[in-house]
Design an enzyme around this catalytic site. Structure first.
Site, PDB file in Angstrom:
ATOM      1  N   PHE A  75       0.797  -1.228   0.000  1.00 25.48           N
ATOM      2  CA  PHE A  75       0.000   0.000   0.000  1.00 25.48           C
ATOM      3  C   PHE A  75       0.825   1.272   0.000  1.00 25.48           C
ATOM      4  O   PHE A  75       0.325   2.349   0.327  1.00 25.48           O
ATOM      5  CB  PHE A  75      -0.997  -0.035   1.164  1.00 25.48           C
ATOM      6  CG  PHE A  75      -1.915  -1.213   1.068  1.00 25.48           C
ATOM      7  CD1 PHE A  75      -2.623  -1.451  -0.107  1.00 25.48           C
ATOM      8  CD2 PHE A  75      -2.057  -2.104   2.118  1.00 25.48           C
ATOM      9  CE1 PHE A  75      -3.452  -2.557  -0.222  1.00 25.48           C
ATOM     10  CE2 PHE A  75      -2.879  -3.200   2.013  1.00 25.48           C
ATOM     11  CZ  PHE A  75      -3.585  -3.442   0.838  1.00 25.48           C
ATOM     12  N   MET A 116       8.947   4.806   4.545  1.00 24.82           N
ATOM     13  CA  MET A 116       9.053   3.429   4.043  1.00 24.82           C
ATOM     14  C   MET A 116      10.213   3.316   3.052  1.00 24.82           C
ATOM     15  O   MET A 116      10.911   2.304   3.001  1.00 24.82           O
ATOM     16  CB  MET A 116       7.744   2.988   3.374  1.00 24.82           C
ATOM     17  CG  MET A 116       6.575   2.800   4.323  1.00 24.82           C
ATOM     18  SD  MET A 116       6.974   1.828   5.797  1.00 24.82           S
ATOM     19  CE  MET A 116       7.486   0.284   5.058  1.00 24.82           C
ATOM     20  N   ASP A 131      25.081 -10.307   1.680  1.00 23.12           N
ATOM     21  CA  ASP A 131      25.385 -11.098   0.492  1.00 23.12           C
ATOM     22  C   ASP A 131      26.872 -11.026   0.134  1.00 23.12           C
ATOM     23  O   ASP A 131      27.496 -12.027  -0.219  1.00 23.12           O
ATOM     24  CB  ASP A 131      24.529 -10.605  -0.680  1.00 23.12           C
ATOM     25  CG  ASP A 131      24.801 -11.406  -1.938  1.00 23.12           C
ATOM     26  OD1 ASP A 131      24.745 -12.653  -1.866  1.00 23.12           O
ATOM     27  OD2 ASP A 131      25.097 -10.793  -2.982  1.00 23.12           O
ATOM     28  N   ASP A 255       4.976  20.254  39.963  1.00 25.82           N
ATOM     29  CA  ASP A 255       4.059  19.532  40.849  1.00 25.82           C
ATOM     30  C   ASP A 255       3.299  18.413  40.130  1.00 25.82           C
ATOM     31  O   ASP A 255       2.336  17.864  40.653  1.00 25.82           O
ATOM     32  CB  ASP A 255       3.099  20.500  41.553  1.00 25.82           C
ATOM     33  CG  ASP A 255       2.337  21.392  40.587  1.00 25.82           C
ATOM     34  OD1 ASP A 255       2.366  21.113  39.370  1.00 25.82           O
ATOM     35  OD2 ASP A 255       1.702  22.360  41.051  1.00 25.82           O
TER      36      ASP A 255
HETATM   37  N1  LIG Z   1       8.872  30.697  36.692  1.00 28.90           N
HETATM   38  C1  LIG Z   1       7.745  30.764  37.389  1.00 28.90           C
HETATM   39  N2  LIG Z   1       7.056  29.646  37.653  1.00 28.90           N
HETATM   40  C2  LIG Z   1       5.921  29.749  38.402  1.00 28.90           C
HETATM   41  C3  LIG Z   1       5.462  30.982  38.890  1.00 28.90           C
HETATM   42  N3  LIG Z   1       4.311  30.747  39.594  1.00 28.90           N
HETATM   43  C4  LIG Z   1       4.076  29.421  39.523  1.00 28.90           C
HETATM   44  N4  LIG Z   1       5.053  28.808  38.813  1.00 28.90           N
HETATM   45  C5  LIG Z   1       5.148  27.371  38.531  1.00 28.90           C
HETATM   46  O1  LIG Z   1       4.028  26.989  37.776  1.00 28.90           O
HETATM   47  C6  LIG Z   1       3.534  25.730  38.169  1.00 28.90           C
HETATM   48  C7  LIG Z   1       2.080  25.791  38.554  1.00 28.90           C
HETATM   49  O2  LIG Z   1       1.867  26.753  39.550  1.00 28.90           O
HETATM   50  P1  LIG Z   1       0.996  26.489  40.845  1.00 28.90           P
HETATM   51  O3  LIG Z   1       0.458  25.103  40.870  1.00 28.90           O
HETATM   52  O4  LIG Z   1       0.045  27.607  40.997  1.00 28.90           O
HETATM   53  O5  LIG Z   1       2.149  26.570  41.933  1.00 28.90           O
HETATM   54  P2  LIG Z   1       2.478  27.676  42.975  1.00 28.90           P
HETATM   55  O6  LIG Z   1       2.221  29.036  42.433  1.00 28.90           O
HETATM   56  O7  LIG Z   1       3.826  27.392  43.478  1.00 28.90           O
HETATM   57  O8  LIG Z   1       1.430  27.297  44.099  1.00 28.90           O
HETATM   58  P3  LIG Z   1       0.554  28.235  45.045  1.00 28.90           P
HETATM   59  O9  LIG Z   1       1.467  29.269  45.640  1.00 28.90           O
HETATM   60  O10 LIG Z   1       0.000  27.286  46.068  1.00 28.90           O
HETATM   61  O11 LIG Z   1      -0.491  28.831  44.163  1.00 28.90           O
HETATM   62  C8  LIG Z   1       4.432  25.272  39.296  1.00 28.90           C
HETATM   63  O12 LIG Z   1       5.393  24.403  38.727  1.00 28.90           O
HETATM   64  C9  LIG Z   1       5.071  26.540  39.781  1.00 28.90           C
HETATM   65  O13 LIG Z   1       6.368  26.322  40.322  1.00 28.90           O
HETATM   66  C10 LIG Z   1       6.224  32.152  38.590  1.00 28.90           C
HETATM   67  O14 LIG Z   1       5.885  33.258  38.973  1.00 28.90           O
HETATM   68  N5  LIG Z   1       7.348  31.990  37.844  1.00 28.90           N
HETATM   69 MG   LIG Z   2      -0.345  23.305  40.379  1.00 23.16          MG
END
Ligand SMILES: Nc1nc2c(ncn2[C@@H]2O[C@H](COP(=O)(O)OP(=O)(O)OP(=O)(O)O)[C@@H](O)[C@H]2O)c(=O)[nH]1
Ligand SMILES: [Mg+2]
Length: 347
Positions: A75, A116, A131, A255
């Site tokens: 194909f 392919m 060969d 996280d």
């Molecule tokens: N570089 C950067 N990363 C961020 C910032 N705020 C959050 N993050 C990252 O983004 C991802 C998701 O953010 P959240 O789950 O809100 O984490 P967080 O702000 O540390 O958590 P909370 O303070 O509980 O709201 C995580 O990996 C954080 O580390 C920031 O201002 N700068």
């Molecule tokens: Mg988060």
């Protein structure tokens, strides 16, 4: 929709008449393992036998095979071969065998890919080596035949370098302690994701606020510090896009406790270069998990615009543009742990 079965469930060639032609390239590789007796016939990067030069013969055989692919594989479409190039390396690492690494790169400008053809090319080149060498010894193994690159069409993600970003710049207020330092897999999770992404990316950075990781287990990892005020993950994403605007960014929040190789590989396999991003789908709500995806250089303009209009939420930013969603194999895979309650729940 393209399908290999017709309305009577009989096999058929996919109809590509509606597809758009474009530059496409594929590279396939295979390894031929030869016994050490062959070493006596080695002259530089050629094996010279009474029958003739082995590598040159293999390249000619492989090139002819590339052009014959559609005759051999039921194909496969007949398509124009615009280029075909073999790269051959003879590797002698002092073991009792030699390895010949064969690569075949094929390009076309057509409506369907040439993987392919590239695979057929390396396979037949390997058979030609077999060969040529079998009169000396039949201890020959042809192994690891695989596609190593495919560009053009919708999956040309591999043309552009892939960089990794571990988002760690948050304040972890809900958790009450730095989420990137929590140990889920035997090491601080920021380090775990850094190591995971390093398997797939040319370079990996943590994304953080200034001085954030000084004096901690993460202090020696390469870090991109948010430019300007940190207003959430978008600050880290925008900083990365601005720092290296020509690369694709694999972006993962620190996280995401269950992130693993399978998930990363699935993202890489499905990512689209012609869209702003490819992310996992948060199936509950059908929105993109913006902090678990691959962003292309197209994202820079979008995030710059978002900053100007004061939009900070990465999900809402993505929703202003064209992105792709892919489904996680398991809903739990994209779980993120934000609070002590979440932490207890997953343990
Ligand atoms: N570089 C950067 N990363 C961020 C910032 N705020 C959050 N993050 C990252 O983004 C991802 C998701 O953010 P959240 O789950 O809100 O984490 P967080 O702000 O540390 O958590 P909370 O303070 O509980 O709201 C995580 O990996 C954080 O580390 C920031 O201002 N700068
Ligand atoms: Mg988060």
């Amino acid at each position: 929709m393209f399908t290999h079965l017709d309305e009577n469930q009989q096999p058929r060639m996919v109809d590509i008449s509606q597809k758009v032609a474009g530059d496409r390239r594929a590279v396939a590789q295979c390894i031929v393992q030869l016994p050490k007796a062959i070493k006596d016939y080695l002259t530089g990067q050629e094996i010279v036998l009474k029958k003739g030069p082995v590598i040159q013969t293999a390249i000619i055989a492989g090139t002819m095979a590339v052009k014959k692919t559609a005759d051999l594989i039921p194909f496969c479409h007949t398509l124009p071969i615009h280029g075909c190039k073999f790269d051959v390396k003879i590797v002698d690492q002092g073991q009792d065998y030699l390895e010949i690494i064969l690569q075949c790169a094929v390009n076309t400008n057509y409506k369907t890919g040439v993987e392919m053809e590239a695979l057929c090319g390396v396979s037949v080149a390997a058979l030609a080596i077999y060969d040529m060498c079998k009169s000396i010894s039949s201890e020959i193994i042809i192994k690891n035949t695989q596609l190593i690159e495919k560009t053009g069409g919708k999956a040309d993600i591999k043309q552009t370098p892939l960089y990794g970003l571990v988002l760690t710049g948050g304040k972890s207020k809900r958790m009450g302690k730095d989420k990137a330092l929590i140990n889920y897999q035997g090491q601080p999770h920021g380090q775990y994701i850094y190591d995971l992404l390093s398997k797939y990316c040319e370079q990996v950075f943590l994304s953080a606020r200034p001085g954030q990781w000084q004096g901690t287990a993460l202090e020696n990892l390469p870090t991109l510090v948010d430019e300007g005020e940190s207003v959430g993950p978008m600050s880290g994403i925008l900083t990365a896009l601005q720092s290296y605007p020509q690369v694709n960014w694999l972006i993962i929040a620190c996280d995401l406790v269950y992130i693993n190789s399978t998930m990363v590989e699935k993202l890489i396999a499905h990512a689209r270069q012609d869209l702003v991003a490819t992310c996992y789908e948060n199936a509950d709500q059908g929105f993109p998990e913006a902090l678990c995806g691959i962003y292309t250089p197209l994202a820079l303009k979008l995030f710059t615009k978002a900053k100007h209009i004061g939009l900070h939420c990465p999900v809402k930013i993505l929703q202003m543009a064209d992105y792709q969603l892919i489904k996680p194999d398991n809903l739990l895979d994209i779980a993120n742990v934000n609070s002590p309650e979440d932490y207890v729940q997953i343990n």
